[in-house]
Design an enzyme around this catalytic site. Structure first.
Site, PDB file in Angstrom:
ATOM      1  N   GLU A 153       0.855  -1.192   0.000  1.00  0.00           N
ATOM      2  CA  GLU A 153       0.000   0.000   0.000  1.00  0.00           C
ATOM      3  C   GLU A 153       0.889   1.240   0.000  1.00  0.00           C
ATOM      4  OE1 GLU A 153      -3.468  -0.192   2.334  1.00  0.00           O
ATOM      5  OE2 GLU A 153      -3.792   1.971   2.370  1.00  0.00           O
ATOM      6  N   LYS A 275      -3.881  -0.090  13.963  1.00  0.00           N
ATOM      7  CA  LYS A 275      -4.681   1.023  13.427  1.00  0.00           C
ATOM      8  C   LYS A 275      -6.123   0.653  13.750  1.00  0.00           C
ATOM      9  CE  LYS A 275      -5.892   3.100   8.925  1.00  0.00           C
ATOM     10  NZ  LYS A 275      -5.473   3.248   7.524  1.00  0.00           N
ATOM     11  N   GLU A 279     -10.339   4.945   9.192  1.00  0.00           N
ATOM     12  CA  GLU A 279     -10.542   4.588   7.785  1.00  0.00           C
ATOM     13  C   GLU A 279     -11.158   3.191   7.640  1.00  0.00           C
ATOM     14  OE1 GLU A 279      -6.614   5.356   6.085  1.00  0.00           O
ATOM     15  OE2 GLU A 279      -7.156   7.460   5.799  1.00  0.00           O
ATOM     16  N   LYS A 353       1.305  10.593  13.845  1.00  0.00           N
ATOM     17  CA  LYS A 353       1.826  11.165  12.597  1.00  0.00           C
ATOM     18  C   LYS A 353       2.385  12.553  12.878  1.00  0.00           C
ATOM     19  CE  LYS A 353      -0.817   8.620   9.162  1.00  0.00           C
ATOM     20  NZ  LYS A 353      -1.528   8.603   7.873  1.00  0.00           N
ATOM     21  N   ASP A 358      -1.979  14.324   7.030  1.00  0.00           N
ATOM     22  CA  ASP A 358      -1.554  13.041   6.461  1.00  0.00           C
ATOM     23  C   ASP A 358      -0.329  13.214   5.560  1.00  0.00           C
ATOM     24  OD1 ASP A 358      -1.590  10.381   5.907  1.00  0.00           O
ATOM     25  OD2 ASP A 358      -3.280  10.436   4.525  1.00  0.00           O
ATOM     26  N   GLU A 386       4.154   9.083  -0.538  1.00  0.00           N
ATOM     27  CA  GLU A 386       2.769   9.092  -1.010  1.00  0.00           C
ATOM     28  C   GLU A 386       2.358  10.448  -1.576  1.00  0.00           C
ATOM     29  OE1 GLU A 386      -0.023   7.889   1.980  1.00  0.00           O
ATOM     30  OE2 GLU A 386      -1.771   8.271   0.725  1.00  0.00           O
TER      31      GLU A 386
HETATM   32  C1  GCV Z   1      -2.245   2.482   5.455  1.00  0.00           C
HETATM   33  C2  GCV Z   1      -3.356   7.513   4.435  1.00  0.00           C
HETATM   34  C3  GCV Z   1      -3.014   6.602   3.288  1.00  0.00           C
HETATM   35  C4  GCV Z   1      -3.488   5.182   3.564  1.00  0.00           C
HETATM   36  C5  GCV Z   1      -2.863   4.705   4.880  1.00  0.00           C
HETATM   37  C6  GCV Z   1      -3.284   5.682   5.974  1.00  0.00           C
HETATM   38  C7  GCV Z   1      -2.666   5.328   7.321  1.00  0.00           C
HETATM   39  O1  GCV Z   1      -4.723   7.695   4.513  1.00  0.00           O
HETATM   40  O2  GCV Z   1      -3.568   7.109   2.107  1.00  0.00           O
HETATM   41  O3  GCV Z   1      -3.079   4.370   2.495  1.00  0.00           O
HETATM   42  O4  GCV Z   1      -3.265   3.412   5.182  1.00  0.00           O
HETATM   43  O5  GCV Z   1      -2.860   6.970   5.650  1.00  0.00           O
HETATM   44  O6  GCV Z   1      -1.697   5.965   7.694  1.00  0.00           O
HETATM   45  O7  GCV Z   1      -3.167   4.444   7.991  1.00  0.00           O
END
Ligand code: GCV
Length: 664
Positions: A153, A275, A279, A353, A358, A386
């Site tokens: 991912e 996590k 999401e 984070k 993000d 990303e």
């Molecule tokens: C692993 C963002 C990314 C997701 C990621 C998420 C996270 O939203 O786009 O791909 O998921 O962060 O840190 O959990």
């Protein structure tokens, strides 16, 4: 006994450990003294280097003089802890003294980094120790290729280093080589699967733990502990229990048993990464429990074995109504976790984070670091690019991470984020099975820099960059080193110039997040808006008239961010909605700043491409070609960003560019 030192598969780049980086070490007489598994690794490293460069290595002798002594000395090095070492040079001998075998490995790589300098002159005793005990890479690797996210991912470097064809890779030579690279920059932990734990990957915790043990075995000789992402719903999806309620006795017993199984398979296992309620992932909210309840349940299961749970603070509402201006995604981590300060167990670490959104190219530092004084926190950065060019664009993130780690949430007299993050430093890895490890060969610098900053968060990133250059290109003439510095040192700011302006963030293509789409997320549920209209742009996050996010900081930051007058230019649109004619501290209007930076950003990338082209005679053809091809894409991409962003704001605002350049 076969050597621990991995043999790189044909065609795989040695990154920052090419044989030549060991020349100074390998041409000396070295004495190794002490015992412990990693002492064997040190011995094998020195032996290989000596075989290549004509030196000599001796074990546990006492007489004769040596150029280098590497010794584990128990009490003598105790002041620097398990992973630290003492370094000195006197009377023609360089000595590394470690209290334990782990410290000796880091001491060895210190000598490698110094090269010939390790054997010149004299040096009084220096103490080296890592700032934090956990320096971890999180891999967002799926075991089974995910239909949308692929194998890794947000991965831009090929497939997974750990998983292939739905299983752990049988050949672990490459995994060991990865561990070796990581040890050489100070990383000591790896989490081997995606934090979004899908059905197949959930089983790694129980019936497939043997595959994780295989990876752990390959990483162990280089001092790397293995961690695992687990799903909070494991008792339901694996244990067939009716609930995953963290306060339910059967659920707690299930986790205790699962943890026991893990440690039986991997005695030095590091812990879980989770996590939850984020999401779409399951979490304690479904049972009316708090995140502390959830984290502490897992902490209790891990405690008998000294394991740690890394509980992520990335919890927010991703089903937001864009019409509702009172909800602010940036507030979420603080709102969820500040009230829980002091409620987490000692072996539960909150992984935060670095910014509130993000991993955007520019964000303020998360206010969570200043708010949680009775909770162990870890800082999480993203080496995988990303939102910063996806390893097609050169974007060295050292200066950004350094700014974060040196930020003092409590003001000038307070501690830095690097000091507050006692639970560790974590990066989402940018490595994969690509022959260059990181897709873009220059993105190796990000991986290396992360490790070195995790070891020493106050280190000067430019010195780390020089270190990376010297190791990766050991016999490079100054022209190559200067060229590499020129293309990398400002590349983060260059990227910022041609993408989303003044801290506003996003403006990327939804889903894959590559390339510009100014309104890509504007009316979506993800909570990542810029609110541009014909008059102005930005998000009002002040306490007086906005979402109140600015007041999540202590002083002096909350006052500084509260007012558009004092707010730093680079964060202005993160904190304030202003007219396009608003004059920045730079003296330019917002509109003109947008135009100018976007033109400059493209020019800087074009210049970097020219510099790189001029280095063709000094770089191995395959590496040169790979980077050159990426620069072509970066130039194309930067022009696309420039033209879309500039055209958008010209059309919205009607304000012409003072310099009359072409805007579409
Ligand atoms: C692993 C963002 C990314 C997701 C990621 C998420 C996270 O939203 O786009 O791909 O998921 O962060 O840190 O959990």
């Amino acid at each position: 006994m076969p050597s621990t030192v991995p043999v790189l598969p044909e065609g795989v780049d040695p990154a920052w450990l090419p044989p030549d980086a060991f020349r100074a070490l390998g041409s000396r007489r070295t004495l190794i003294h002490g015992s412990g598994p990693l002492v064997e690794t040190v011995h094998d490293e020195v032996t290989l280097a000596c075989a290549q460069f004509g030196g000599q290595v001796v074990r546990d002798a006492t007489s004769a003089s040596y150029d280098l002594v590497l010794r584990v000395a128990g009490d003598d090095g105790a002041e620097v802890g398990e992973e630290g070492f003492l370094y000195e040079r006197a009377a023609g001998t360089t000595t590394v003294t470690a209290a334990g075998h782990r410290g000796l490995l880091y001491g060895l790589f210190h000598v490698v980094r110094l090269g010939e300098d390790a054997f010149r002159g004299t040096r009084p005793r220096e103490a080296h120790r890592p700032a934090t005990a956990l320096r971890m890479l999180d891999h967002w690797d799926n075991v089974a290729v995910h239909p949308v996210m692929g194998q890794v991912e947000r991965g831009y470097a090929g497939g997974s280093l750990f998983w292939q064809d739905g299983r752990a890779r049988g050949d672990t030579e490459r995994v060991r080589a990865y561990g070796r690279l990581l040890a050489a920059c100070g990383v000591n932990a790896v989490s081997v699967n995606n934090v979004n734990v899908h059905d197949v990957e959930a089983h790694l915790l129980t019936d497939r733990i043997g595959e994780v043990a295989q990876i752990a075995e390959a990483l162990r000789p280089y001092g790397i502990r293995t961690h695992l992402s687990v799903t909070f719903a494991a008792p339901v999806v694996l244990g067939r229990l009716p609930t995953a309620d963290p306060l339910d006795g059967a659920v707690r017993a299930w986790w205790a048993k699962a943890a026991r199984g893990v440690f039986e398979a991997i005695p030095d296992f590091g812990g879980f990464v989770v996590k939850a309620d984020s999401e779409g992932r399951p979490g304690p909210f479904a049972y009316g429990r708090t995140h502390a309840d959830g984290a502490n349940m897992l902490a209790a299961a891990l405690a008998p074995y000294d394991g740690t749970v890394h509980w992520r603070a990335f919890v927010y509402d991703h089903r937001q109504d864009w019409r509702d201006r009172s909800t602010d995604r940036a507030r979420a981590a603080y709102d969820h976790f500040a009230p829980l300060d002091g409620e987490f167990d000692a072996n539960a670490v909150l992984q935060v984070k670095h910014g509130p959104m993000d991993f955007q190219v520019r964000e303020p530092v998360s206010p969570v670091f200043g708010a949680l004084r009775r909770t162990r926190v870890a800082v999480e950065v993203q080496a995988t690019q990303e939102y910063t060019g996806q390893q097609r664009h050169a974007c060295w993130l050292g200066p950004m991470w350094s700014e974060v780690l040196r930020f003092r949430p409590g003001g000038e007299q307070g501690l830095t984020v690097g000091e507050l993050a006692t639970g560790g430093s974590v990066a989402v890895s940018n490595a994969g099975d690509d022959p260059f490890w990181t897709g873009h060969p220059l993105a190796q610098a990000n991986l290396y820099t992360f490790g070195r900053l995790a070891w020493r968060p106050d280190a000067d990133p430019l010195r780390i960059l020089d270190e990376w250059i010297a190791l990766t290109f050991p016999s490079a003439p100054e022209r190559l080193a200067a060229g590499l510095r020129a293309v990398l040192r400002n590349s983060w700011r260059t990227y910022e110039k041609y993408t989303a302006p003044l801290g506003v963030g996003f403006m990327v293509q939804p889903g894959h997040h590559y390339g510009p789409a100014v309104d890509g997320y504007e009316y979506s549920p993800w909570g990542t808006y810029h609110f541009a209209d014909r008059d102005g742009i930005g998000v009002d996050r002040s306490a007086a008239t906005g979402t109140g996010y600015a007041s999540q900081y202590g002083e002096p930051w909350s006052a500084l961010y509260e007012s558009a007058v004092s707010c730093p230019d680079e964060l202005l649109l993160f904190f304030h909605h202003v007219p396009y004619g608003h004059v920045l501290k730079s003296g330019k209007t917002v509109a003109q700043h947008i135009y100018d930076t976007h033109f400059e950003g493209v020019e800087e990338v074009e210049e970097a491409r020219r510099v790189w082209a001029g280095l063709a005679d000094l770089v191995a053809p395959a590496r040169h070609a790979r980077v050159a091809e990426r620069y072509d894409e970066q130039v194309r991409g930067a022009r696309e960003w420039r033209d879309q962003v500039n055209s958008y704001f010209l059309r919205k605002s009607g304000i012409p560019d003072e310099r009359g350049r072409t805007i579409y």
